[in-house]
Design a protein around this motif. Structure first.
Motif, short mmCIF file in Angstrom:
data_model
loop_
_atom_site.label_atom_id
_atom_site.label_comp_id
_atom_site.label_asym_id
_atom_site.label_seq_id
_atom_site.Cartn_x
_atom_site.Cartn_y
_atom_site.Cartn_z
N GLY A 191 12.20 2.39 -10.11
CA GLY A 191 12.04 3.34 -9.30
C GLY A 191 11.83 2.59 -7.85
N THR A 192 12.12 3.58 -6.85
CA THR A 192 12.55 2.81 -5.37
C THR A 192 11.02 2.08 -4.86
OG1 THR A 192 14.15 4.25 -4.87
CG2 THR A 192 12.73 3.22 -2.98
N PRO A 193 9.94 2.82 -5.26
CA PRO A 193 8.62 2.15 -4.88
C PRO A 193 8.54 0.74 -5.36
CG PRO A 193 8.28 4.33 -5.26
CD PRO A 193 9.59 4.10 -5.72
N THR A 201 0.86 -1.28 0.09
CA THR A 201 0.05 -0.09 0.03
C THR A 201 0.87 1.17 -0.05
OG1 THR A 201 -1.80 -0.98 1.22
CG2 THR A 201 -1.99 1.21 1.22
N ILE A 202 2.03 1.27 0.90
CA ILE A 202 2.62 2.43 1.01
C ILE A 202 3.58 2.62 -0.35
CG2 ILE A 202 4.87 1.32 2.09
CD1 ILE A 202 3.52 4.60 2.78
N ALA A 203 3.96 1.38 -1.05
CA ALA A 203 4.51 1.60 -2.10
C ALA A 203 3.54 2.15 -3.22
CB ALA A 203 5.14 0.25 -2.78
N LEU A 204 2.65 1.73 -3.33
CA LEU A 204 1.38 2.23 -4.40
C LEU A 204 1.13 3.61 -4.39
CD1 LEU A 204 -1.14 -0.85 -4.73
CD2 LEU A 204 0.63 -0.08 -6.37
N ILE A 205 1.00 4.11 -3.00
CA ILE A 205 0.80 5.51 -2.90
C ILE A 205 1.99 6.29 -3.35
CG2 ILE A 205 0.69 7.14 -0.70
CD1 ILE A 205 -0.88 5.27 0.75
N ALA A 206 3.28 5.71 -2.86
CA ALA A 206 4.37 6.51 -3.51
C ALA A 206 4.53 6.64 -4.91
CB ALA A 206 5.76 5.88 -2.81
N MET A 207 4.01 5.46 -5.52
CA MET A 207 4.07 5.36 -6.91
C MET A 207 2.99 6.26 -7.69
SD MET A 207 4.30 1.27 -8.12
CE MET A 207 5.85 0.58 -8.10
N LEU A 208 1.84 6.61 -6.89
CA LEU A 208 0.84 7.14 -7.58
C LEU A 208 1.11 8.95 -7.19
CD1 LEU A 208 -2.08 5.03 -6.81
CD2 LEU A 208 -0.85 5.34 -9.07
#
Length: 404
Positions: free
Chosen positions: A378-380, A301-308
């Motif tokens: 990318g990092t996420p 979830t935190i990865a998707l938030i960062a990606m978006l």
């Protein structure tokens, strides 16, 4: 299950041998981490070393558990445990004191590797001593307590060592840390560890006795599943563990926030260890699988938030890191409880050391793969990959434990 929960940590610490063993492990575990900052400071600021030397430092910390630990565990299983615990702490003290007199990076890294070799014998000996001195109903609590001690040392040790560098040179920090190992050795002398039954392997070839630890994983399906799970979980974690600073930077947080995130992760690990100790003995595999699943969902979830590109507030980020740290401990404590329950007393050191070697080997490959993923997408993306793997791991483990 009910009895273990009712007795709890208070009953564990009421027993003289487990209490004194835990007390000895406080300075022993702090000795592992107190001089971490001093070594890095000496290498980078004192001797001007670069990333290659720091990579070699990481290998010097890790490789002993892969290539030396299983060999020494053969001897640990046949030696008096109190003698092994005393000798290993004394050996660590002498090697740490030698840090103060090392004149270049090569010598210092060699000493770090040597101390790691000694520590690779101390760790399985401690697990064997826990099994020998702790009632079966309290093994989960013992694992939770020792993991909490270890987690606290990882949080406070480097911080204290870094603070000492403001007043002392690195060499003085090494001397102080050596004294901690001497203190641990002195406390160990007061631990009454029951003698173990002598195994029947004394006349067998060394290679046969060495492989006896791995043979236990073939004998016990539960033990094998726990090892595969732990190695896979740590591989998933370490895909992104070294990239937390880059994720924090990408979310707009500064270096101070990154430091707070490390503390939050450590605090989560401490609380997770104590909580896992209460329930590890009842449903260890289910606890590990659920922890992996939920941790994977949070990480993804935190990865998707960062990606978006959505904004994340610092308290929410710290809460996520704390949760991830707690989930890590929630998987490690039940694994070690399963090892305690399944491994025979005359070969538990070899079982534990063999498992550690497999887990550390899996961990060593993960940061390079995670960095490659982060460089390409990318990092996420590395966090998302690790999170998805944890979800799949948790689901597969739950399915496997339901089979007869």
């Amino acid at each position: 299950m009910t009895q273990a929960k009712a007795e709890g940590y208070r009953s564990l610490l009421a027993l003289p041998a487990p209490r004194r063993l835990a007390l000895a492990c406080v300075p022993a575990d702090f000795a592992d981490w107190l001089d971490y900052a001093a070594i890095v400071a000496l290498l980078v600021y004192g001797w001007g070393q670069g990333p290659v030397t720091l990579a070699l430092f990481a290998l010097a910390l890790s490789l002993p558990y892969v290539i030396i630990g299983p060999l020494l565990a053969v001897l640990v299983d046949r030696a008096p445990l109190r003698g092994v615990l005393f000798a290993t702490n004394l050996g660590r003290a002498l090697v740490t004191l030698a840090f103060a007199f090392s004149g270049d990076a090569g010598v210092l890294l060699g000493l770090v590797f040597l101390r790691g070799c000694i520590d690779s014998a101390f760790t399985p000996a401690r697990q064997a001593a826990i099994q020998a001195t702790t009632p079966v109903s309290l093994l989960g609590h013992a694992q939770g307590l020792h993991q909490a001690i270890n987690q606290t040392s990882k949080i406070a040790g480097p911080a204290i060592g870094g603070a000492l560098l403001a007043f002392w040179p690195a060499q003085s920090v090494f001397l102080f840390n050596g004294a901690l190992s001497l203190l641990a050795a002195a406390i160990i002398l007061g631990v009454a560890v029951p003698e173990r039954a002598t195994d029947a392997e004394g006349m067998e070839p060394f290679a046969t006795r060495l492989l006896a630890g791995l043979a236990e994983f073939r004998r016990s399906r539960r033990l094998l599943i726990a090892l595969i799970f732990s190695a896979s979980a740590y591989f998933s974690f370490f895909l992104y563990d070294a990239l937390i600073a880059l994720l924090a930077e990408g979310l707009g947080f500064d270096a101070t926030a990154f430091g707070l995130s490390i503390s939050a992760s450590g605090l989560g690990g401490l609380l997770g260890a104590l909580l896992a100790g209460r329930i590890a003995a009842s449903h260890p595999m289910r606890s590990m699988a659920l922890a992996a699943t939920v941790s994977g969902l949070v990480t993804s979830t935190i990865a998707l938030i960062a990606m978006l590109g959505f904004a994340v507030q610092l308290p929410a980020f710290l809460l996520v890191l704390g949760f991830i740290g707690g989930a890590t401990a929630f998987m490690l404590v039940p694994y070690r409880t399963i090892v305690q329950a399944e491994a025979p007393a005359d070969r538990i050191a070899r079982v534990f050391a063999s498992g550690e070697a497999v887990i550390v080997t899996a961990m060593l490959s993960a940061p390079l793969i995670g960095s490659a993923i982060a460089s390409r997408w990318g990092t996420p993306a590395a966090f998302l990959t690790g999170g998805v793997l944890l979800i799949l791991l948790g689901g597969a483990t739950l399915a496997s434990t339901r089979r007869p």
